[in-house]
Design a protein around this motif. Structure first.
Motif, PDB file in Angstrom:
ATOM      1  N   PRO A 146      11.973   5.428   3.516  1.00 49.69           N
ATOM      2  CA  PRO A 146      11.610   4.337   2.663  1.00 49.69           C
ATOM      3  C   PRO A 146      11.172   3.069   3.735  1.00 49.69           C
ATOM      4  CG  PRO A 146      13.930   4.630   3.047  1.00 49.69           C
ATOM      5  CD  PRO A 146      13.062   5.897   3.527  1.00 49.69           C
ATOM      6  N   GLU A 147      11.370   3.287   5.239  1.00 48.58           N
ATOM      7  CA  GLU A 147      10.869   2.445   6.166  1.00 48.58           C
ATOM      8  C   GLU A 147       9.344   2.329   6.319  1.00 48.58           C
ATOM      9  OE1 GLU A 147      11.786   6.327   8.147  1.00 48.58           O
ATOM     10  OE2 GLU A 147      12.878   4.884   6.671  1.00 48.58           O
ATOM     11  N   MET A 148       8.715   3.173   5.790  1.00 46.40           N
ATOM     12  CA  MET A 148       7.251   3.337   5.892  1.00 46.40           C
ATOM     13  C   MET A 148       6.567   2.291   5.032  1.00 46.40           C
ATOM     14  SD  MET A 148       6.417   7.529   5.848  1.00 46.40           S
ATOM     15  CE  MET A 148       4.551   6.951   5.832  1.00 46.40           C
ATOM     16  N   PHE A 149       7.287   1.883   3.992  1.00 47.83           N
ATOM     17  CA  PHE A 149       6.680   0.685   3.019  1.00 47.83           C
ATOM     18  C   PHE A 149       6.797  -0.567   3.556  1.00 47.83           C
ATOM     19  CE2 PHE A 149       7.480   4.961   0.765  1.00 47.83           C
ATOM     20  CZ  PHE A 149       6.341   4.840  -0.163  1.00 47.83           C
ATOM     21  N   GLU A 150       7.570  -1.048   4.411  1.00 48.94           N
ATOM     22  CA  GLU A 150       7.808  -2.243   4.825  1.00 48.94           C
ATOM     23  C   GLU A 150       6.819  -3.041   5.276  1.00 48.94           C
ATOM     24  OE1 GLU A 150      10.942  -2.333   7.774  1.00 48.94           O
ATOM     25  OE2 GLU A 150      12.208  -1.376   6.616  1.00 48.94           O
ATOM     26  N   GLY A 151       5.893  -2.624   5.895  1.00 49.87           N
ATOM     27  CA  GLY A 151       4.886  -3.211   6.571  1.00 49.87           C
ATOM     28  C   GLY A 151       3.712  -3.438   5.492  1.00 49.87           C
ATOM     29  N   VAL A 152       3.293  -2.461   4.342  1.00 54.28           N
ATOM     30  CA  VAL A 152       2.515  -2.679   3.566  1.00 54.28           C
ATOM     31  C   VAL A 152       3.081  -3.457   2.293  1.00 54.28           C
ATOM     32  CG1 VAL A 152       1.358  -1.232   1.625  1.00 54.28           C
ATOM     33  CG2 VAL A 152       1.570  -0.245   3.998  1.00 54.28           C
ATOM     34  N   LEU A 153       4.020  -3.334   1.721  1.00 50.43           N
ATOM     35  CA  LEU A 153       4.687  -4.175   0.920  1.00 50.43           C
ATOM     36  C   LEU A 153       5.100  -5.456   1.265  1.00 50.43           C
ATOM     37  CD1 LEU A 153       6.462  -1.307  -1.372  1.00 50.43           C
ATOM     38  CD2 LEU A 153       3.984  -1.875  -1.440  1.00 50.43           C
ATOM     39  N   GLY A 154       5.249  -5.676   2.517  1.00 50.51           N
ATOM     40  CA  GLY A 154       5.882  -7.122   2.835  1.00 50.51           C
ATOM     41  C   GLY A 154       4.791  -7.993   3.360  1.00 50.51           C
ATOM     42  N   ASN A 155       3.466  -7.731   3.035  1.00 55.69           N
ATOM     43  CA  ASN A 155       2.505  -8.669   3.649  1.00 55.69           C
ATOM     44  C   ASN A 155       1.317  -8.789   2.424  1.00 55.69           C
ATOM     45  OD1 ASN A 155       2.581  -8.927   6.604  1.00 55.69           O
ATOM     46  ND2 ASN A 155       3.152  -6.781   6.276  1.00 55.69           N
ATOM     47  N   SER A 156       0.410  -9.934   2.461  1.00 54.49           N
ATOM     48  CA  SER A 156      -0.586 -10.132   1.753  1.00 54.49           C
ATOM     49  C   SER A 156      -0.030 -10.250   0.247  1.00 54.49           C
ATOM     50  CB  SER A 156      -1.567  -9.126   2.007  1.00 54.49           C
ATOM     51  OG  SER A 156      -2.824  -9.476   1.453  1.00 54.49           O
ATOM     52  N   MET A 157      -0.940  -9.727  -0.717  1.00 55.69           N
ATOM     53  CA  MET A 157      -0.820  -9.857  -2.046  1.00 55.69           C
ATOM     54  C   MET A 157       0.271  -9.143  -2.597  1.00 55.69           C
ATOM     55  SD  MET A 157      -3.440 -11.703  -3.012  1.00 55.69           S
ATOM     56  CE  MET A 157      -5.007 -12.231  -2.475  1.00 55.69           C
ATOM     57  N   LEU A 158       0.722  -7.907  -2.155  1.00 55.25           N
ATOM     58  CA  LEU A 158       1.815  -7.320  -2.569  1.00 55.25           C
ATOM     59  C   LEU A 158       2.874  -8.007  -2.392  1.00 55.25           C
ATOM     60  CD1 LEU A 158       0.921  -3.692  -1.454  1.00 55.25           C
ATOM     61  CD2 LEU A 158       0.458  -4.618  -3.614  1.00 55.25           C
ATOM     62  N   TRP A 159       3.238  -8.561  -1.065  1.00 55.12           N
ATOM     63  CA  TRP A 159       4.342  -9.597  -0.882  1.00 55.12           C
ATOM     64  C   TRP A 159       4.258 -10.670  -2.023  1.00 55.12           C
ATOM     65  CZ3 TRP A 159       4.252 -14.834   0.545  1.00 55.12           C
ATOM     66  CH2 TRP A 159       5.515 -15.291   0.588  1.00 55.12           C
ATOM     67  N   LYS A 160       3.071 -11.040  -2.093  1.00 61.92           N
ATOM     68  CA  LYS A 160       2.674 -12.304  -3.003  1.00 61.92           C
ATOM     69  C   LYS A 160       3.402 -11.966  -4.318  1.00 61.92           C
ATOM     70  CE  LYS A 160      -0.961 -14.824  -2.840  1.00 61.92           C
ATOM     71  NZ  LYS A 160      -2.395 -15.417  -3.003  1.00 61.92           N
ATOM     72  N   ALA A 161       3.251 -10.675  -4.866  1.00 66.00           N
ATOM     73  CA  ALA A 161       3.363 -10.514  -6.158  1.00 66.00           C
ATOM     74  C   ALA A 161       4.977 -10.496  -6.203  1.00 66.00           C
ATOM     75  CB  ALA A 161       2.866  -8.915  -6.250  1.00 66.00           C
ATOM     76  N   LYS A 162       5.478  -9.736  -5.308  1.00 67.81           N
ATOM     77  CA  LYS A 162       6.887  -9.738  -5.115  1.00 67.81           C
ATOM     78  C   LYS A 162       7.722 -11.135  -4.951  1.00 67.81           C
ATOM     79  CE  LYS A 162      10.979  -8.124  -2.468  1.00 67.81           C
ATOM     80  NZ  LYS A 162      11.489  -7.603  -1.113  1.00 67.81           N
ATOM     81  N   ASP A 163       7.078 -11.989  -4.294  1.00 69.55           N
ATOM     82  CA  ASP A 163       7.533 -13.451  -3.936  1.00 69.55           C
ATOM     83  C   ASP A 163       7.459 -14.177  -5.247  1.00 69.55           C
ATOM     84  OD1 ASP A 163       8.637 -15.649  -2.302  1.00 69.55           O
ATOM     85  OD2 ASP A 163       6.767 -16.361  -2.791  1.00 69.55           O
ATOM     86  N   ARG A 164       6.445 -14.017  -6.244  1.00 74.56           N
ATOM     87  CA  ARG A 164       6.189 -14.600  -7.256  1.00 74.56           C
ATOM     88  C   ARG A 164       7.151 -13.956  -8.571  1.00 74.56           C
ATOM     89  NH1 ARG A 164      -0.318 -16.079  -7.458  1.00 74.56           N
ATOM     90  NH2 ARG A 164      -0.073 -17.452  -5.709  1.00 74.56           N
ATOM     91  N   GLY A 165       7.890 -12.906  -8.426  1.00 73.19           N
ATOM     92  CA  GLY A 165       8.485 -12.252  -9.246  1.00 73.19           C
ATOM     93  C   GLY A 165       7.600 -11.352 -10.251  1.00 73.19           C
ATOM     94  N   ILE A 166       6.370 -11.162  -9.939  1.00 67.94           N
ATOM     95  CA  ILE A 166       5.325 -10.459 -10.688  1.00 67.94           C
ATOM     96  C   ILE A 166       5.714  -8.819 -10.437  1.00 67.94           C
ATOM     97  CG2 ILE A 166       3.036  -9.759 -11.002  1.00 67.94           C
ATOM     98  CD1 ILE A 166       2.350 -12.676  -9.948  1.00 67.94           C
ATOM     99  N   ALA A 167       5.983  -8.379  -9.422  1.00 68.77           N
ATOM    100  CA  ALA A 167       6.625  -7.135  -9.144  1.00 68.77           C
ATOM    101  C   ALA A 167       7.826  -7.069  -8.373  1.00 68.77           C
ATOM    102  CB  ALA A 167       5.413  -6.454  -8.293  1.00 68.77           C
ATOM    103  N   GLU A 168       8.461  -6.071  -8.615  1.00 70.87           N
ATOM    104  CA  GLU A 168       9.721  -5.770  -8.039  1.00 70.87           C
ATOM    105  C   GLU A 168       9.848  -4.465  -7.317  1.00 70.87           C
ATOM    106  OE1 GLU A 168      14.315  -4.466  -9.342  1.00 70.87           O
ATOM    107  OE2 GLU A 168      13.140  -6.269 -10.370  1.00 70.87           O
ATOM    108  N   TYR A 169      10.203  -4.136  -6.195  1.00 66.64           N
ATOM    109  CA  TYR A 169       9.801  -2.923  -5.273  1.00 66.64           C
ATOM    110  C   TYR A 169      11.599  -2.331  -5.005  1.00 66.64           C
ATOM    111  CZ  TYR A 169       5.429  -4.845  -4.664  1.00 66.64           C
ATOM    112  OH  TYR A 169       4.178  -5.576  -4.791  1.00 66.64           O
ATOM    113  N   SER A 170      11.627  -1.070  -5.225  1.00 68.08           N
ATOM    114  CA  SER A 170      12.782  -0.713  -4.762  1.00 68.08           C
ATOM    115  C   SER A 170      12.661   0.695  -4.174  1.00 68.08           C
ATOM    116  CB  SER A 170      14.019  -0.725  -5.720  1.00 68.08           C
ATOM    117  OG  SER A 170      13.586   0.136  -6.841  1.00 68.08           O
TER     118      SER A 170
END
Length: 218
Positions: free
Chosen positions: A12-36
Motif C-alpha cells: 500500500p505504501e507505493m500509492f502514497e506519492g501518486v495519490l497524495g499529490n496534484s489532481m488526485l490529492w485535490k479530488a480526495k481533499d474535495r471529497g470527490i474521491a475516497e481511497y482506501s
C-alpha cells in the motif's frame, strides 16, 4: 457523490506519492474521491501470514493463494457492496479511454486487485467483474496498472479538472487515434523555433481549422 476506490495490495505504501499529490490529492481533499487500501498480508494464512504458494503442475515462481484474495475481496465488498471488482491481467481487454469514461460516469465504486509474483490462482477470477490489460509488457505487480486506472478515472470526475472543455480536446477521445494538437505558450520564439503564425493571428476559425488538421495527422 464520492467515488470510493479500494485497492487490494501487498504494498500500500507505493500509492502514497501518486495519490497524495496534484489532481488526485485535490479530488480526495474535495471529497470527490475516497481511497482506501486493503493489505493482502492481513488475510494471509497461518502464523507467517502466507499469501502465496507453488503452482500445481510445476514451474517457476509463486502464485497468490485464493483464500487470502477472496477474504480481502469480501471485506472490500462489505465496505461497498455494489463496487466493481477489477483485475489487471494479460488476458484482459486492453484498457482504453472509453473504459475510463465509463468507470468515471458509473456511480459504483471500484475494488482493484494488485497481483504479485507469477500471478494468482485462476479461481479468484470468479469474483472479478472486469479483467483489463494496460499493454503488451510485463510488470512486477499490479500496483502500477491500478494507479493508471485510478488516475484515468478520477481526473474525469466532475470538479477535478479546471476547464469544462479540458477533457474534450485530449488525445484518444472515443478511442480514436487522433492526438491532441500541438500547443505553445510564451515566448513567441525559443532557440530559433517560433510559434506558428496562425496561433498569433487571432483568427479563431483558422485556428480551429489548424488544430483539427494537426490532431488528425496521426
Amino acid at each position: 457523490m464520492t467515488k470510493k476506490i479500494q485497492v487490494i495490495t501487498l504494498f500500500p505504501e507505493m500509492f502514497e506519492g501518486v495519490l497524495g499529490n496534484s489532481m488526485l490529492w485535490k479530488a480526495k481533499d474535495r471529497g470527490i474521491a475516497e481511497y482506501s487500501f486493503i493489505n493482502l498480508r492481513d488475510y494471509g494464512l497461518g502464523p507467517r501470514k502466507q499469501v502465496d504458494d507453488t503452482p500445481y503442475g510445476g514451474g517457476d515462481g509463486m502464485l497468490l493463494k485464493p483464500e487470502p484474495l477472496l477474504a480481502a475481496i469480501e471485506y472490500a465488498k462489505s465496505q461497498d457492496p455494489g463496487a466493481i471488482v477489477m483485475l489487471p491481467t494479460p488476458r484482459g481487454q486492453v484498457y482504453k479511454q472509453s473504459e475510463a469514461k465509463a468507470l468515471a460516469a458509473d456511480e459504483r465504486g471500484l475494488i482493484i486487485i494488485c497481483p504479485r509474483y507469477e500471478g494468482y490462482d485462476e479461481r479468484t477470477t470468479s469474483w472479478v467483474d472486469k479483467q483489463f490489460c494496460i499493454g503488451n509488457y510485463v510488470l512486477t505487480g499490479g500496483e502500477l496498472p491500478a494507479m493508471i486506472v485510478i488516475d484515468s478515472v478520477v481526473r474525469l470526475l466532475p470538479g477535478v479538472l479546471g476547464g469544462e472543455s479540458s477533457v474534450d480536446i485530449e488525445s484518444f477521445q472515443d478511442d480514436d487515434q487522433n492526438i491532441e494538437f500541438p500547443q505553445y505558450t510564451r515566448p513567441e520564439e525559443f532557440q530559433g523555433m517560433r510559434v506558428p503564425d496562425v496561433l498569433l493571428s487571432g483568427h479563431h476559425a483558422e485556428i480551429d481549422k489548424w488544430r483539427h488538421e494537426q490532431s488528425h495527422k496521426a
